[in-house]
Design a protein around this motif. Structure first.
Motif, short mmCIF file in Angstrom:
data_model
loop_
_atom_site.label_atom_id
_atom_site.label_comp_id
_atom_site.label_asym_id
_atom_site.label_seq_id
_atom_site.Cartn_x
_atom_site.Cartn_y
_atom_site.Cartn_z
N GLN A 60 -4.04 7.30 -5.82
CA GLN A 60 -4.12 7.59 -4.35
C GLN A 60 -2.72 8.19 -3.67
O GLN A 60 -1.83 7.62 -3.11
CB GLN A 60 -4.51 6.17 -3.39
CG GLN A 60 -5.78 5.80 -3.85
CD GLN A 60 -5.92 4.34 -3.24
OE1 GLN A 60 -4.87 3.44 -3.27
NE2 GLN A 60 -7.15 4.45 -2.59
N ARG B 55 -1.62 7.78 -0.04
CA ARG B 55 -0.95 6.72 0.32
C ARG B 55 0.73 6.71 0.05
O ARG B 55 1.50 6.11 0.75
CB ARG B 55 -1.48 5.41 -0.37
CG ARG B 55 -2.95 5.05 -0.04
CD ARG B 55 -3.21 3.76 -0.82
NE ARG B 55 -2.54 2.66 -0.58
CZ ARG B 55 -2.91 1.56 -1.33
NH1 ARG B 55 -4.02 1.49 -2.16
NH2 ARG B 55 -2.19 0.46 -1.35
N PRO C 269 -0.35 3.17 -6.13
CA PRO C 269 -1.49 2.86 -5.46
C PRO C 269 -2.57 3.44 -6.19
O PRO C 269 -2.67 4.53 -6.40
CB PRO C 269 -1.31 3.24 -4.17
CG PRO C 269 -0.17 4.27 -4.23
CD PRO C 269 0.71 3.79 -5.33
#
Length: 538
Positions: free
Chosen positions: A530, A533, A522
């Motif tokens: 990220q 996430r 991600p």
């Protein structure tokens, strides 16, 4: 702060201290913290203790039953110190790497380095060649004393100019052979300044590059004269033992500094897992135990058949101690675990509580001699009951070795530990979480980017991201998310191959316990990973 005239001929340590404006404020509120200007911590721990308690008391014990007295230790330390200076050319201020299992000989080497005014850089016996090369580069290490059983990775590190001397072998140049061959002469300790650097302890950085924490001779005594003297309160007849190696300041304090400052002894175990600790407690009548919450949880399932009646003090640090673990240990053994939080940057524990003051589920209150508060990002204190960043100051402070992260750790004179805490209205401090990307597993600090870098060197790995997964036993475990290059097949065999690859490059405790294969990681629209996430998945 103006420093005292240094005894160091090699000025590297002083030359690489942070700028004075980036130092934390230091607090010396206890009378015991008023140290003289000239102070050698190794001499104080050894000679000073002999003056107070005598030379015939036991100081170090081994699992095989060997016992060293303080007098025997001083002779060994003096002999090693003579070899260091006369035959190996060590001068005050030189950095000396120390590597090997936890043994009396490793502790004697550390004390000898202190005695000669050199600077100890103690590393883990399990660290790999690349990690050792990085430490030697950052600290400009010139000499190494290494247990013969731990030589391979140090030799593979191929550090330019490093003079390696083995001990525990049968070669003609073995350190212990050289030390025993010369007629015994006392070694006069170098009159170091109280604020000369005594040791450089390395800690993981969230970026993966380790940070060298520079501690003075007075700092070594300060942690004994605050946490140990004021909270732990050891007695001369205590027998200390624990799992942390001397390469961690938790272990250096609990197995060398604290017992020696109190005239007590320490059982030094080469293997110190939960099962070995329980056996050692019964066999050697251990009274003071240092280990991480994970070990206490494992030992709970192994208590049957083990005599723990000699224990009177149990200390936990390295990760958060859950209230359930504390209560279960108290119910089974009758012992109240002394919880604490420390940091390599501050050398040892600075928030804790003992005996009736213990409140399960909290870390405790500032150790006498220390101050703590909870602040926001701007350094303003937050109201009691609200989470914020833990800020600490006391007689020891963070001084990174030539590292720009100094200005991140020290803000407005306070040390920011990277932990989120709540201060309760009555002054107790309660742990919430890490505030950075550090993974804490079984008391070990693990930087995700360092594991990612090792994975990315594998020819089949296109992308990798590493995060911590909550785990009931270890607190967190390391989980790696991996995107393979085209043509590579995900599966158990590939996961095992990647795990083995990391183990060859990093200390084993840093290796992923699970590898998850993804088609893509991600990322933001600008390509930034990220991590949150991935944590959400966990």
């Amino acid at each position: 702060m103006e420093l005292s005239p240094s005894a160091h001929l090699d000025t590297f340590p002083r030359d690489h201290l942070p700028p004075a404006g980036q130092w934390p404020d230091l607090v010396f509120g206890l009378p015991a913290l008023s140290y003289p200007q000239r102070l050698n911590c190794g001499a104080e721990l050894l000679d000073g203790t002999i003056e107070r308690f005598g030379a015939d008391r036991p100081v170090f014990r081994t699992g095989g039953g060997e016992v060293w007295t303080y007098g025997e230790l001083r002779q060994q330390v003096d002999r090693i110190a003579h070899v260091l200076t006369s035959e190996l050319g060590v001068v005050p201020g030189n950095r000396v790497l120390l590597r090997g299992p936890t043994t009396p000989h490793l502790a004697a080497c550390w004390l000898a380095v202190m005695r000669t005014g050199a600077v100890a850089v103690t590393v883990l016996a399990q660290q790999r060649a690349k990690e050792l090369a990085t430490v030697c580069e950052i600290a400009a290490v010139s000499h190494a004393l290494c247990d013969i059983r731990s030589l391979d990775d140090l030799a593979k590190a191929e550090v330019p100019g490093l003079r390696i001397t083995a001990y525990g072998g049968d070669g003609p140049d073995d350190l212990l052979r050289l030390a025993s061959a010369r007629p015994y002469e006392p070694y006069e300790p170098v009159a170091t300044a109280a604020d000369d650097v005594a040791l450089i302890a390395f800690t993981s950085g969230t970026t993966g590059r380790p940070k060298g924490c520079m501690h003075f001779h007075r700092d070594v005594l300060a942690v004994a004269d605050t946490f140990s003297e004021q909270v732990l309160r050891p007695e001369p007849d205590d027998v200390f033992a624990g799992s942390p190696p001397l390469g961690f300041t938790f272990g250096l304090g609990g197995l060398v500094i604290f017992p020696m400052r109190a005239g007590a002894s320490a059982l030094l175990l080469e293997q110190a897992g939960p099962a070995q600790l329980l056996e050692a407690v019964a066999k050697h009548r251990v009274s003071v135990l240092f280990t991480a919450p994970t070990a206490y949880r494992v030992m709970l399932d192994k208590l049957d058949g083990h005599d723990t009646g000699s224990l009177r003090r149990c200390v936990s640090a390295g990760e958060n101690l859950p209230a359930a673990t504390w209560q279960a240990w108290q119910e089974r053994t009758g012992l109240r675990i002394i919880n604490g939080i420390g940091a390599t940057e501050l050398l040892h524990i600075f928030i804790s509580a003992a005996d009736e003051a213990i409140r399960p589920g909290t870390t405790g209150v500032p150790v006498p001699g220390w101050e703590a508060r909870v602040v926001d990002e701007e350094g303003r204190p937050v109201p009691d009951g609200e989470p914020g960043l833990l800020a600490v100051r006391g007689p020891v402070g963070c001084r990174y070795l030539a590292d720009p992260r100094q200005s991140q750790y020290v803000r407005d004179g306070w040390n920011r530990t990277g932990d989120t805490y709540v201060r309760e209205p009555d002054g107790w401090f309660r742990y919430v979480a890490r505030a950075d990307d550090m993974i804490i597993s079984a008391g070990y600090n693990i930087a995700g980017p360092e594991v990612e870098e090792a994975l990315l060197h594998h020819p089949e790995v296109a992308e990798a991201a590493v995060v911590g997964r909550p785990d009931e036993l270890r607190g967190q475990i390391v989980v790696a998310y991996v995107v393979l290059r085209g043509g590579s097949e995900p599966g158990d065999d590939t996961a095992q191959a990647l795990t083995d690859w990391v183990k060859q490059r990093l200390t084993p405790f840093k290796c992923p316990r699970e590898i998850v294969f993804l088609d893509a990681l991600p990322r933001t629209a600008t390509g930034k990973l990220q991590r949150y996430r991935l944590r959400a998945i966990e």
